[in-house]
Enzyme design. Structure first.
Site, PDB file in Angstrom:
ATOM      1  N   ASP A 217      27.882  15.576 -20.748  1.00 40.98           N
ATOM      2  CA  ASP A 217      29.188  15.916 -21.308  1.00 40.98           C
ATOM      3  C   ASP A 217      28.962  17.143 -22.193  1.00 40.98           C
ATOM      4  O   ASP A 217      27.826  17.483 -22.538  1.00 40.98           O
ATOM      5  CB  ASP A 217      29.795  14.740 -22.085  1.00 40.98           C
TER       6      ASP A 217
HETATM    7  C1  BGC Z   1      35.060  15.658 -22.683  1.00 39.11           C
HETATM    8  C2  BGC Z   1      34.896  15.623 -21.180  1.00 39.11           C
HETATM    9  C3  BGC Z   1      35.307  16.935 -20.589  1.00 39.11           C
HETATM   10  C4  BGC Z   1      34.505  18.060 -21.221  1.00 39.11           C
HETATM   11  C5  BGC Z   1      34.848  19.429 -20.688  1.00 39.11           C
HETATM   12  C6  BGC Z   1      34.420  16.880 -23.301  1.00 39.11           C
HETATM   13  O1  BGC Z   1      34.805  17.019 -24.630  1.00 39.11           O
HETATM   14  O2  BGC Z   1      34.548  14.479 -23.252  1.00 39.11           O
HETATM   15  O3  BGC Z   1      35.646  14.568 -20.638  1.00 39.11           O
HETATM   16  O4  BGC Z   1      35.152  16.916 -19.198  1.00 39.11           O
HETATM   17  O5  BGC Z   1      34.754  18.049 -22.621  1.00 39.11           O
HETATM   18  O6  BGC Z   1      36.080  19.857 -21.127  1.00 39.11           O
END
Ligand code: BGC
Length: 796
Positions: A217
């Site tokens: 993530d």
């Molecule tokens: C989130 C993810 C997301 C990623 C990219 C993160 O803060 O937890 O779900 O895909 O950002 O935007």
């Protein structure tokens, strides 16, 4: 590929250093592109001319496998049209352990089986369009407070609950052939998810047989070498420990780590093989469009590398319209079919042709600033159609309920009076007295924890309606004889203040409907769609009724904060059933404008209920082998004459002198040959787990006067004398059937070995307990209309 080419594929180029929220380094020499990774689970974030589909929770609320697949296909097709390689969805964690969890709405509901089926269908749909799906967030990411960074919460999950609840939908995802998995921000049992070798190497890659790649993530990585050795394959967005810092933990550091032998070259080869093979498998080597949009500006032209703050300038948005006809139809259909009719006294719905219609509450109409008034939808203003955060989209349009209702009323000469200020209760009370029907709108919103709106810091602080919704409903229901409450919500709300008021005739639970909100609602209100939504979670009478472990941890209890999942496999309806607590509306509940009967329950055994699955099969293919020869460090520095783009992350070393060859101690056990799990053996685990051991069928009949769809639900009661406790009912099948008045249809459920098993922590395998299984088929988890039992085979 050279070492630096390989490394480039594993590492993001840095935040905003490409059109998408994540962009990998390319290998131009071999024609391997920079891969575009883009949110999110309900449509394409930060893009125009796209569909904002109903949220995951809404999709779960349809209980309709065909629609889940169609929505996936439509999302996949739109992503492909915009040039996205890897879409960052579906979300299946959070699963919904905490009813107030901020991101539960991105997933499909608080039951592992429902969540698993929806994930499976979504992934098959998305990937059929040549777009890689991402199963996220792996794993235990159940709340937003303390979500990331050094102080990230530890989700402490026992092995059985892990397998039977939180891992279950990931297992379905791997079975569906998902190309990517995103490891989550949180710790699990005090080891960061992205550097948890047990979870990534052992459970995901060995036991579940996951063949794709694990990406972090965004900034979930807490280390470089340790994450890589623990099984993480791709660093996103490429920056290091803090946002936009351009101090990568992989990139040049990975090059150096391979050269100095702290990361074995075969591990890097494995990372790259997983990424490149996925690209081929999804057919992206053939005519996959380049990304044709920018996440960072709506302008047509701009800096190609937005985050570099300098040129080159070029066309960054081609404004490609990917909203084919079918996605809009699918969006409307999912939104309509998800609406759960919770109460319908005196058959108030469907509406006939009421002449005087009162519409009350801010949630009925667009916010004054429009549907996109707050960034990433990070506020509750106007009608609620999606939650907030990376899982939202910009609305190309949003059909609000008031516009759609007004249009419908005008078509037959009806008159709509709307009062949108929630606190104008006196005026509303006076107006409500004069109407034939009153439609009152309330909501509750939440989202990702990087945004706080009022007292909602991602997770909700409570389960009440927001913006004075309860008083609003009372103002209407105390005055209007025919009050219909419409709820838009991210999850359960407590409605005890008004649910039993006699003039609250009907309640429609519309979830988060996406851009076709108003149209879908009108379809159900006037009955062109007969409601068939079923609740994807339990609505309790209080938060306390969900149990002592259902609360979000709001205040730090340790450093890092600790959340012990002591409810084990007893979450949501499993908890209510086991503790004999009457919910307000149970899991799987939802009425129809017609009625259904159930009869002729039949059970057929198809295989032996032996306790253990057949032994793990041998490998069907050998992994590829590559040369383990390392280049010289001076071959991994910036090539002569190389022009750097400002702030871009490259795989090259600044100087060959930094490389100090080992030996470096690997973590204990790293070089030990591990015994493969007996629960593994193929994508989705041991293939024997997927063998159908029994079939159950039932005949469902439409006994009413209008056509409609029914979701027949199969629950299993596990044998009473088993060595571990079970919830009284576990969902193990559902089918939605559409029936004309008087029509009946046989519905068949297939029970696999996994469906009949529990995870035995000692044997480290799925085990079928000895004894009789209760088979319960019904219209909700508490309205069982046909039952029987399945005898075990007498094994001990
Ligand atoms: C989130 C993810 C997301 C990623 C990219 C993160 O803060 O937890 O779900 O895909 O950002 O935007």
């Amino acid at each position: 590929m050279t070492l630096t080419e390989k490394v480039n594929i594993t590492t993001g180029t840095g935040w905003a250093m490409g059109p998408c929220v994540g962009n990998t380094g390319p290998v131009p020499r071999l024609g391997f592109p920079s891969l575009c990774l883009q949110d999110g689970p309900l449509g394409i974030r930060f893009a125009d001319k796209i569909t904002s589909f109903p949220a995951g929770i809404t999709t779960g609320g349809t209980w309709d496998k065909d629609l889940m697949r169609l929505r996936g296909e439509a999302i996949g097709a739109e992503n492909r049209g915009k040039g996205v390689h890897i879409t960052l969805g579906p979300a299946m964690g959070p699963l919904g352990k905490h009813p107030a969890g901020g991101r539960n709405w991105e997933g499909f509901g608080s039951d592992p089986y429902l969540q698993g089926v929806a994930a499976y269908e979504s992934i098959l749909g998305i990937q059929s369009q040549g777009v890689v799906a991402t199963a996220k967030h792996f794993i235990g990411n159940e709340q937003e407070h303390f979500r990331q960074g050094p102080g990230a919460i530890s989700a402490n999950i026992d092995d059985r609950a892990l397998h039977e609840i939180y891992l279950w939908p990931f297992q379905d995802s791997v079975k569906a052939g998902v190309g990517a998995v995103m490891c989550s921000y949180n710790r699990v049992n005090n080891s960061a998810a992205c550097q948890n070798s047990w979870l990534q190497n052992n459970i995901l890659k060995d036991e579940l047989g996951f063949q794709g790649f694990i990406m972090s993530d965004w900034l979930a990585q807490m280390s470089g070498v340790a994450s890589v050795l623990a099984g993480m394959d791709m660093a996103m967005p490429g920056d290091g420990l803090t946002w936009d810092d351009r101090v990568p933990l992989l990139g040049p550091r990975l090059t150096e780590a391979v050269l100095n032998s702290s990361v074995p070259i075969d591990r890097l080869d494995d990372m790259v093989t997983r990424i490149v093979a996925t690209w081929y498998q999804l057919g992206q080597d053939k005519n996959h469009p380049e990304p044709n949009f920018s996440s960072w500006t709506k302008n047509t032209t701009g800096n190609i590398y937005y985050g570099s703050n300098e040129g080159p300038v070029g066309i960054v948005n081609q404004h490609v319209n990917v909203m084919a006809d079918h996605p809009t139809t699918v969006a409307r259909k999912v939104a309509a079919e998800a609406i759960a009719l919770l109460k319908n006294d005196k058959k108030t719905l469907p509406l006939e042709l009421p002449m005087k219609i009162g519409v009350y509450g801010e949630d009925a109409a667009l916010a004054p600033g429009g549907a996109n008034v707050c960034a990433d939808r990070g506020c509750n203003q106007g009608t609620l159609a999606v939650g907030w955060g990376s899982g939202s989209t910009d609305f190309e349009y949003l059909v609000d309920p008031l516009s759609a209702i007004t249009k419908k009323a005008q078509s037959y000469g009806g008159k709509v009076t709307a009062i949108l200020q929630n606190n104008a209760t006196d005026v509303i009370a006076a107006s409500a007295k004069k109407q034939d029907i009153c439609l009152v709108f309330v909501n509750a919103d939440s989202g990702e924890g990087y945004i706080q709106w009022e007292d909602v810091a991602g997770d909700r602080p409570n389960l009440t309606t927001q913006k004075g919704g309860d008083d609003l409903v009372l103002a209407v229901a105390n005055n209007c004889d025919n009050t219909v409450v419409i709820v838009h919500s991210v999850g359960p709300i407590i409605m005890e203040k008004w649910v039993n008021k006699p003039k609250v005739r009907s309640i429609l639970w519309a979830h988060l409907p996406g851009m076709e909100s108003g149209n879908a609602l009108v379809d159900v209100l006037w009955g062109s769609t007969n409601p068939s939504g079923k609740l994807p979670y339990t609505i309790g009478k209080s938060l306390a009724d969900y149990g002592p472990y259902a609360g979000v941890l709001y205040t730090e209890n340790a450093s890092p904060p600790q959340q012990d999942f002591l409810d084990g496999v007893f979450i949501d309806h499993r908890h209510f059933d086991a503790n004999k607590i009457t919910p307000r509306y149970e899991f799987g509940y939802g009425l129809s404008y017609t009625t259904f009967s159930y009869s002729n329950l039949r059970k057929t055994k198809k295989g032996s209920f032996s306790p253990l699955p057949a032994p793990r099969p041998g490998a069907s293919a050998k992994p590829p082998t590559y040369s383990s020869k390392l280049p010289r460090p001076d071959q991994c520095t910036f090539p002569a004459g190389f022009t750097k783009i400002n702030r871009m992350i490259y795989p090259y070393l600044e100087s060959a002198d930094t490389v100090k060859v080992g030996p470096y101690p690997y973590p204990e056990g790293y070089t030990k040959k591990q015994t493969p799990s007996q629960a593994g053996g193929a994508e989705g685990g041991n293939p024997a787990l997927w063998e159908v051991l029994a079939e159950v069928s039932v005949v469902v009949k439409n006994t009413g006067k209008v056509a409609g769809a029914e979701v027949a639900q199969l629950y299993l009661g596990f044998p009473p004398n088993a060595p571990v406790p079970f919830p009284p009912k576990q969902l193990r099948g559902f089918e939605k059937v559409f029936l004309k008045p008087g029509e009946s249809q046989k519905v068949t459920f297939a029970l696999t070995r996994r469906d009949l098993s529990y995870w035995d922590v000692t044997r480290q395998n799925w085990v079928i307990p000895n004894g009789n299984f209760a088979v319960m088929v019904g219209t909700s988890s508490r309205k069982i209309l046909a039952q029987g039992s399945l005898a075990g085979d007498g094994y001990y």
